[in-house]
Design an enzyme around this catalytic site. Sequence first.
Site, PDB file in Angstrom:
ATOM      1  N   ASP A  18     115.916  15.067  -3.739  1.00  0.00           N
ATOM      2  CA  ASP A  18     117.243  14.666  -4.224  1.00  0.00           C
ATOM      3  C   ASP A  18     117.145  14.469  -5.736  1.00  0.00           C
ATOM      4  O   ASP A  18     116.583  13.480  -6.208  1.00  0.00           O
ATOM      5  CB  ASP A  18     117.693  13.361  -3.567  1.00  0.00           C
ATOM      6  CG  ASP A  18     118.063  13.519  -2.101  1.00  0.00           C
ATOM      7  OD1 ASP A  18     117.687  14.534  -1.497  1.00  0.00           O
ATOM      8  OD2 ASP A  18     118.714  12.600  -1.556  1.00  0.00           O
ATOM      9  N   LYS A  57     125.398  15.594  -3.560  1.00  0.00           N
ATOM     10  CA  LYS A  57     125.291  14.197  -3.159  1.00  0.00           C
ATOM     11  C   LYS A  57     126.074  13.334  -4.133  1.00  0.00           C
ATOM     12  O   LYS A  57     126.025  13.557  -5.340  1.00  0.00           O
ATOM     13  CB  LYS A  57     123.809  13.800  -3.127  1.00  0.00           C
ATOM     14  CG  LYS A  57     123.521  12.342  -2.822  1.00  0.00           C
ATOM     15  CD  LYS A  57     122.008  12.104  -2.784  1.00  0.00           C
ATOM     16  CE  LYS A  57     121.662  10.621  -2.689  1.00  0.00           C
ATOM     17  NZ  LYS A  57     120.192  10.389  -2.694  1.00  0.00           N
ATOM     18  N   LYS A  83     126.155  14.991   0.925  1.00  0.00           N
ATOM     19  CA  LYS A  83     125.524  13.707   1.238  1.00  0.00           C
ATOM     20  C   LYS A  83     126.278  12.595   0.524  1.00  0.00           C
ATOM     21  O   LYS A  83     126.439  12.621  -0.696  1.00  0.00           O
ATOM     22  CB  LYS A  83     124.057  13.710   0.821  1.00  0.00           C
ATOM     23  CG  LYS A  83     123.333  12.389   1.105  1.00  0.00           C
ATOM     24  CD  LYS A  83     121.847  12.504   0.810  1.00  0.00           C
ATOM     25  CE  LYS A  83     121.139  11.161   0.919  1.00  0.00           C
ATOM     26  NZ  LYS A  83     119.675  11.268   0.639  1.00  0.00           N
TER      27      LYS A  83
END
Length: 219
Positions: free
Chosen positions: A94, A158, A187
Amino acid sequence: MTLKKEELAAYLDHTNLQANATKEQIQQTCEEAKEFNTAAVCVNSYWASFVKERLADTNIETCVVVGFPLGAMTTEAKVAEAESAIKKGADEIDMVINIGQLLSENDEAVEGDIVAVANIVHEYGKILKVIIETSFLDTDHIVKACQLAESAKADFVKTSTGFSSAGAKTEDVRLMRETVGDRLGVKASGGIHSYDEAVAMIEAGASRLGVSATKKILA
């Protein structure tokens, strides 16, 4: 939408990104993830090998953040951190985008930063999620960030690090899903503390949730 505990757990990246997290606390995070069978455990890169070892007898992924939480380091540093984390056991990365460059309308720099990390992550056959930090962005910049992430071949977009002024909002998740369609995952992360909040994010289009309140949410 109503989800059973095990169904909701499959959406969750059980997360511990605190700077003062001890070895015992990271161990506890892993044990909780195993108890509920979450999708992943998400930690800082230092803990990659430790978490991978603790999850060895499970299907739970090891997720590691890169360029966290500011995103304002060099691309070379992000690439090096991503490769190091993968070699130590990370299944998913991430990364935080260069938010300042996005707000400066330097799309080429933002995309190039993501491309470089995506290339190394995909070279190892792993997954890249791109944190756009929605709390700093207006609607147009959220759309642009998602478009750049998709163009750079990321696998997910995300919402948040959870370390900024605000976390995930359903309206931002919905906009992100509308922008990337079914081509990328979305996300939602930051500020999700209850079952109802988690389900609302999924209904808005999230395919993964980053949460530290896993036990409370699944209670």
